[in-house]
Scaffold this motif. Structure first.
Motif, PDB file in Angstrom:
ATOM      1  N   TYR A  32       0.848  -1.197   0.000  1.00 60.61           N
ATOM      2  CA  TYR A  32       0.000   0.000   0.000  1.00 60.61           C
ATOM      3  C   TYR A  32       0.884   1.248   0.000  1.00 60.61           C
ATOM      4  CZ  TYR A  32      -4.455  -2.363   0.794  1.00 60.61           C
ATOM      5  OH  TYR A  32      -5.584  -3.128   0.647  1.00 60.61           O
ATOM      6  N   GLY A  45      -8.228   3.650  -0.919  1.00 60.89           N
ATOM      7  CA  GLY A  45      -9.020   3.509  -2.135  1.00 60.89           C
ATOM      8  C   GLY A  45      -8.965   4.725  -3.032  1.00 60.89           C
ATOM      9  N   LYS A  46      -8.424   5.830  -2.528  1.00 56.65           N
ATOM     10  CA  LYS A  46      -8.291   7.044  -3.337  1.00 56.65           C
ATOM     11  C   LYS A  46      -6.827   7.407  -3.544  1.00 56.65           C
ATOM     12  CE  LYS A  46      -9.533  11.898  -3.758  1.00 56.65           C
ATOM     13  NZ  LYS A  46     -10.159  13.081  -3.121  1.00 56.65           N
ATOM     14  N   ASN A  47      -6.137   7.765  -2.453  1.00 61.64           N
ATOM     15  CA  ASN A  47      -4.709   8.070  -2.577  1.00 61.64           C
ATOM     16  C   ASN A  47      -3.832   7.118  -1.768  1.00 61.64           C
ATOM     17  OD1 ASN A  47      -5.205   9.073   0.001  1.00 61.64           O
ATOM     18  ND2 ASN A  47      -5.048  11.224  -0.612  1.00 61.64           N
ATOM     19  N   LEU A  49      -3.332   3.297  -2.181  1.00 60.60           N
ATOM     20  CA  LEU A  49      -3.659   2.160  -3.035  1.00 60.60           C
ATOM     21  C   LEU A  49      -2.477   1.208  -3.110  1.00 60.60           C
ATOM     22  CD1 LEU A  49      -5.129   4.141  -6.080  1.00 60.60           C
ATOM     23  CD2 LEU A  49      -6.467   2.783  -4.466  1.00 60.60           C
ATOM     24  N   HIS A  53      -2.170  -1.220  -8.317  1.00 66.21           N
ATOM     25  CA  HIS A  53      -3.291  -0.375  -8.728  1.00 66.21           C
ATOM     26  C   HIS A  53      -2.794   0.953  -9.299  1.00 66.21           C
ATOM     27  CE1 HIS A  53      -6.220  -2.655  -5.835  1.00 66.21           C
ATOM     28  NE2 HIS A  53      -5.923  -3.334  -6.927  1.00 66.21           N
ATOM     29  N   TRP A  54      -1.778   1.537  -8.654  1.00 71.65           N
ATOM     30  CA  TRP A  54      -1.198   2.770  -9.205  1.00 71.65           C
ATOM     31  C   TRP A  54      -0.646   2.509 -10.610  1.00 71.65           C
ATOM     32  CZ3 TRP A  54      -2.507   7.141  -7.175  1.00 71.65           C
ATOM     33  CH2 TRP A  54      -2.653   7.307  -5.784  1.00 71.65           C
ATOM     34  N   GLY A  77      -2.340  -0.056   4.919  1.00 74.14           N
ATOM     35  CA  GLY A  77      -3.639   0.037   4.276  1.00 74.14           C
ATOM     36  C   GLY A  77      -4.773   0.165   5.284  1.00 74.14           C
TER      37      GLY A  77
END
Length: 209
Positions: A32, A45-47, A49, A53-54, A77
């Motif tokens: 994370y 889930g927004k900044n 991740l 995912h990035w 996380g």
């Protein structure tokens, strides 16, 4: 340019691919990571991740990450308490792996910083893993610490600062001693720095041990 040419991992020319290359080399897919601005609240889930995912966002949308800063160490996380007692997923207590420490020289001329890091690379003095041009006046070096916990981290960072922030050295030859917290933010490679109107370039990259 010499540092780029000497990089063990080839540096892609496109900024967004520099970001993907950096994240892919420095982190596990499920680490994370917080990417954002200095005072952004961390939001899972927004900044906050996972690294994959990035990277997927870069590859799928063929675009750059719009955030200029990254907490160098992987997070849990989950929320933990800040020093002020507030829950946050982007504080020192939410660091999962005490992996990297930031070394930067704000007062040293940029050419001299390049020479310093070239010497570190040539001699293997420090376990350097990446160098990113901040878009301003410094190179951000991430040195692998690999501490088991916060106590070991503090001890090893003090040793690192002793080596790079010698009080007997001229002030413009000392590393920034403020870079000692495990949730320290560093410049994210391949992203745009709006206040300087420059790209933050990946300069040198090695695969961590």
């Amino acid at each position: 340019k010499t540092l780029i040419q000497a990089s063990p991992v080839p540096i892609p020319p496109e900024p967004r691919m520099q970001t993907a290359c950096f994240l892919g080399a420095m982190y596990e897919e499920t680490d994370y990571l917080f990417c954002g601005e200095q005072y952004h609240e961390g939001k899972i889930g927004k900044n906050v991740l996972m690294a994959n995912h990035w990277i997927q966002g870069i590859n799928i949308f063929n675009s750059n990450i719009s955030y200029p800063l990254l907490i160098a160490n992987p997070l849990t996380g989950k929320n933990a308490l800040t020093k002020e007692g507030k829950p946050s997923p982007r504080c020192a207590a939410s660091v999962k792996w005490h992996r990297y420490a930031l070394v930067e020289f704000d007062a040293m001329p940029l050419n001299d910083q390049c020479a310093f890091w070239a010497g570190v690379i040539a001699t293997g003095t420090l376990p350097l893993r990446s160098l990113v041009y901040s878009g301003g006046k410094s190179l951000h070096g991430l040195v692998e610490i690999g501490a088991a916990d916060r106590a070991q981290w503090d001890k090893q960072v003090e040793t690192l600062l002793f080596a790079t922030h010698n009080p007997d050295a001229p002030e413009n030859r000392r590393a920034d001693r403020a870079c000692r917290n495990p949730d320290r933010m560093t410049r994210l490679a391949g992203t745009w720095r709006a206040d300087k109107q420059k790209w933050q370039r990946l300069v040198w990259l090695a695969v961590p041990r």
